[in-house]
Motif scaffolding. Structure first.
Motif, PDB file in Angstrom:
ATOM      1  N   GLY A 210       0.801  -1.215   0.000  1.00  0.00           N
ATOM      2  CA  GLY A 210       0.000   0.000   0.000  1.00  0.00           C
ATOM      3  C   GLY A 210       0.834   1.265   0.000  1.00  0.00           C
ATOM      4  O   GLY A 210       0.326   2.344   0.327  1.00  0.00           O
ATOM      5  N   GLY A 211       2.128   1.159  -0.348  1.00  0.00           N
ATOM      6  CA  GLY A 211       2.974   2.347  -0.435  1.00  0.00           C
ATOM      7  C   GLY A 211       3.417   2.887   0.905  1.00  0.00           C
ATOM      8  O   GLY A 211       3.676   4.091   1.034  1.00  0.00           O
ATOM      9  N   GLN A 212       3.549   2.015   1.920  1.00  0.00           N
ATOM     10  CA  GLN A 212       3.947   2.466   3.252  1.00  0.00           C
ATOM     11  C   GLN A 212       5.191   1.724   3.720  1.00  0.00           C
ATOM     12  O   GLN A 212       5.418   0.569   3.346  1.00  0.00           O
ATOM     13  CB  GLN A 212       2.817   2.217   4.259  1.00  0.00           C
ATOM     14  N   VAL A 213       6.002   2.385   4.569  1.00  0.00           N
ATOM     15  CA  VAL A 213       7.150   1.762   5.210  1.00  0.00           C
ATOM     16  C   VAL A 213       7.058   2.044   6.711  1.00  0.00           C
ATOM     17  O   VAL A 213       6.767   3.171   7.120  1.00  0.00           O
ATOM     18  CB  VAL A 213       8.483   2.293   4.652  1.00  0.00           C
ATOM     19  N   PHE A 214       7.321   1.009   7.523  1.00  0.00           N
ATOM     20  CA  PHE A 214       7.184   1.103   8.972  1.00  0.00           C
ATOM     21  C   PHE A 214       8.498   0.795   9.684  1.00  0.00           C
ATOM     22  O   PHE A 214       9.344   0.067   9.172  1.00  0.00           O
ATOM     23  CB  PHE A 214       6.123   0.118   9.471  1.00  0.00           C
ATOM     24  N   ARG A 215       8.610   1.346  10.888  1.00  0.00           N
ATOM     25  CA  ARG A 215       9.655   0.944  11.844  1.00  0.00           C
ATOM     26  C   ARG A 215       8.971   0.556  13.147  1.00  0.00           C
ATOM     27  O   ARG A 215       8.118   1.292  13.652  1.00  0.00           O
ATOM     28  CB  ARG A 215      10.631   2.090  12.131  1.00  0.00           C
ATOM     29  N   ILE A 216       9.342  -0.600  13.691  1.00  0.00           N
ATOM     30  CA  ILE A 216       8.862  -1.032  15.007  1.00  0.00           C
ATOM     31  C   ILE A 216      10.061  -1.091  15.935  1.00  0.00           C
ATOM     32  O   ILE A 216      11.094  -1.684  15.602  1.00  0.00           O
ATOM     33  CB  ILE A 216       8.171  -2.400  14.934  1.00  0.00           C
ATOM     34  N   ASP A 217       9.933  -0.486  17.113  1.00  0.00           N
ATOM     35  CA  ASP A 217      11.008  -0.460  18.114  1.00  0.00           C
ATOM     36  C   ASP A 217      10.731  -1.506  19.180  1.00  0.00           C
ATOM     37  O   ASP A 217       9.664  -1.504  19.806  1.00  0.00           O
ATOM     38  CB  ASP A 217      11.105   0.929  18.756  1.00  0.00           C
ATOM     39  N   LEU A 218      11.696  -2.401  19.398  1.00  0.00           N
ATOM     40  CA  LEU A 218      11.588  -3.458  20.389  1.00  0.00           C
ATOM     41  C   LEU A 218      12.508  -3.143  21.563  1.00  0.00           C
ATOM     42  O   LEU A 218      13.671  -2.795  21.370  1.00  0.00           O
ATOM     43  CB  LEU A 218      11.971  -4.806  19.771  1.00  0.00           C
ATOM     44  N   GLY A 226       4.971  -7.667  28.224  1.00  0.00           N
ATOM     45  CA  GLY A 226       4.096  -6.576  27.840  1.00  0.00           C
ATOM     46  C   GLY A 226       4.824  -5.313  27.460  1.00  0.00           C
ATOM     47  O   GLY A 226       4.285  -4.456  26.763  1.00  0.00           O
ATOM     48  N   GLY A 227       6.082  -5.170  27.897  1.00  0.00           N
ATOM     49  CA  GLY A 227       6.874  -3.996  27.560  1.00  0.00           C
ATOM     50  C   GLY A 227       7.801  -4.194  26.387  1.00  0.00           C
ATOM     51  O   GLY A 227       8.623  -3.326  26.078  1.00  0.00           O
ATOM     52  N   PHE A 228       7.675  -5.338  25.697  1.00  0.00           N
ATOM     53  CA  PHE A 228       8.607  -5.680  24.624  1.00  0.00           C
ATOM     54  C   PHE A 228       8.493  -4.734  23.447  1.00  0.00           C
ATOM     55  O   PHE A 228       9.501  -4.301  22.876  1.00  0.00           O
ATOM     56  CB  PHE A 228       8.351  -7.126  24.190  1.00  0.00           C
ATOM     57  N   VAL A 229       7.281  -4.414  23.017  1.00  0.00           N
ATOM     58  CA  VAL A 229       7.073  -3.535  21.872  1.00  0.00           C
ATOM     59  C   VAL A 229       6.930  -2.103  22.378  1.00  0.00           C
ATOM     60  O   VAL A 229       5.969  -1.788  23.078  1.00  0.00           O
ATOM     61  CB  VAL A 229       5.828  -3.951  21.070  1.00  0.00           C
ATOM     62  N   LYS A 230       7.862  -1.254  21.987  1.00  0.00           N
ATOM     63  CA  LYS A 230       7.853   0.121  22.488  1.00  0.00           C
ATOM     64  C   LYS A 230       7.023   1.034  21.598  1.00  0.00           C
ATOM     65  O   LYS A 230       6.158   1.757  22.065  1.00  0.00           O
ATOM     66  CB  LYS A 230       9.292   0.647  22.580  1.00  0.00           C
ATOM     67  N   HIS A 231       7.324   1.058  20.292  1.00  0.00           N
ATOM     68  CA  HIS A 231       6.595   1.911  19.360  1.00  0.00           C
ATOM     69  C   HIS A 231       6.454   1.217  18.012  1.00  0.00           C
ATOM     70  O   HIS A 231       7.258   0.360  17.659  1.00  0.00           O
ATOM     71  CB  HIS A 231       7.326   3.249  19.091  1.00  0.00           C
ATOM     72  N   SER A 232       5.476   1.622  17.256  1.00  0.00           N
ATOM     73  CA  SER A 232       5.435   1.341  15.821  1.00  0.00           C
ATOM     74  C   SER A 232       5.156   2.666  15.133  1.00  0.00           C
ATOM     75  O   SER A 232       4.319   3.442  15.597  1.00  0.00           O
ATOM     76  CB  SER A 232       4.355   0.309  15.467  1.00  0.00           C
TER      77      SER A 232
END
Length: 423
Positions: A210-218, A226-232
């Protein structure tokens, strides 16, 4: 008909046998080696498999991840298994664990993304096999993390996921992270980045169709699951609502490289577009709503920040970068560093492929960033190609494009010879 035509990944741990040789089998002092192969089916289906090849004379199936066996829950939203598994290590609930990251998959139509009707009968391929497909079902969206030893799902993120409290002592606890923007198929390999050299993955990068690029911070310092995923965070947004069926498609993993400008450390995340499912599809110049396929390089000004894991709301520099915020590198200015079209103050740069048709030249493969240079392999189906007396020949031509990093333009002394930071 399709069989197994997806890319696979292999993980090996060697031990020393009684003769002093390296082996993945049984070694001295009863030490055990490892040799596992992980992979999917691409258009052959939706499953991922792990094979134990430690004894090559007696290979065995280690586990199968089978979305077709469920009708609800996280796996039910997975599409065809196009993504090459990324083998990595994370800190999971305070313990070091080997995991697999894969994209959600490819939507080939039908009720499950594998071109099947509600009764499970195969139907003609649809979905992204059409160049005008406007996906709304979210099949194959987002990213999944599985235990590399047993195939259990540990974490997933998509528009379907529900962010909720986690039972920390649950052996099969699954972390769900909701991101409403993750709504389009992700067929590519997942780019992993270790920010502090501890061999644990801290960041994930991936694009979608869909023309998007993401970054997920672990957060590997989190003591709870529950604290493993910080941001997307969506760092590139080419998802224009006015032309929903004409978004750029990212089939390949982005490249990642780090630079310093005026004391600021930042990353360049580069990804190329192209309709892999219809590689010969093209449009005449001026077709309303369609963009040239291009290489896009986003300046991620957050990934190296010391406070990335402590901020809660606001304060991000790189989010939802649009094409209008990027400079255009062209054939006429790519060797002219005197006036940068995309300096550090912008969101990044892009280069439209100079085909004689609008969407003919397409990226095939992950861009390679090396020594201040970016190499991008492309294919143009509108070119005449090769012909001969003994056959029909080959239509289309392949190219290798080179840019200087981080700003896409080169100093004169580097033109045609090598790379260099034009700062």
């Amino acid at each position: 008909f399709y069989g197994v035509d997806a890319p696979w990944a292999v993980y090996s741990e060697y031990v020393i046998d009684s003769s002093g040789q390296l082996t993945v089998g049984t070694g001295k002092n009863s030490l055990k080696g490892k040799q596992y192969a992980y992979g999917g089916l691409r258009m052959g289906g939706r499953s991922y498999y792990a094979l134990d090849l430690s004894n090559i004379n007696s290979p065995s199936l280690k586990f199968q991840i089978n979305p077709s066996a469920v009708t609800s829950g996280p796996l039910s939203h997975m599409g065809q298994s196009w993504s090459k598994p990324t083998i990595a290590w994370v800190n999971w609930g305070g313990q070091r664990k080997q995991v697999l990251f894969v994209g959600g998959g490819y939507d080939a139509g039908g009720v499950d993304g594998d071109a099947r009707d509600a009764s499970g009968v195969k139907i003609p391929y649809a979905g992204y096999e059409s160049d005008t497909y406007n996906q709304t079902n979210g099949i194959g969206a987002g990213v999944y993390m599985f235990d590399a030893e047993n195939g259990e799902l540990l974490f997933w993120s998509s528009k379907h996921a529900t962010t909720s409290a986690v039972t920390e002592n649950g052996a099969n606890a699954v972390i769900g992270h909701n991101d409403a923007d993750m709504q389009y198929s992700v067929p590519s390999e997942i780019r992993t980045v270790d920010r502090d050299g501890d061999d644990l993955v801290d960041h994930l990068y991936f694009g979608d169709l869909g023309g998007q690029v993401f970054r997920i911070d672990l957060d590997n310092k989190a003591v709870t699951k529950g604290g493993f995923v910080k941001h997307s965070q969506r760092i590139l947004d080419l998802n224009t609502g006015a032309h929903a069926d004409k978004r750029p498609r990212f089939y390949d993993m982005p490249s990642f490289s780090i630079y310093n400008h005026a004391g600021e450390t930042f990353a360049v995340v580069s990804v190329g577009s192209g309709n892999r499912s219809s590689p010969l599809k093209d449009y005449t110049t001026g077709t309303s709503g369609y963009e040239h396929d291009a290489i896009y390089s986003v300046y991620d000004k957050d990934v190296a920040r010391k406070d990335l894991y402590t901020y809660t709301t606001g304060g991000l520099y790189t989010q939802n970068v649009a094409k209008a915020a990027m400079g255009e590198v062209t054939n006429s200015n790519r060797n002219d560093y005197t006036t940068l079209v995309a300096p550090y103050s912008t969101g990044g740069w892009y280069y439209r492929f100079q085909s004689n048709k609008l969407q003919s030249e397409k990226v095939f493969g992950t861009p390679l960033a090396m020594n201040f240079q970016l190499f991008v392999s492309t294919f143009d189906g509108s070119k005449p190609g090769l012909s001969g007396d003994c056959g029909a020949g080959v239509k289309g031509e392949s190219y290798m494009n080179r840019f200087c990093l981080p700003f896409g333009q080169c100093k004169p002394e580097f033109v045609g010879t090598g790379g260099g930071d034009p700062t």
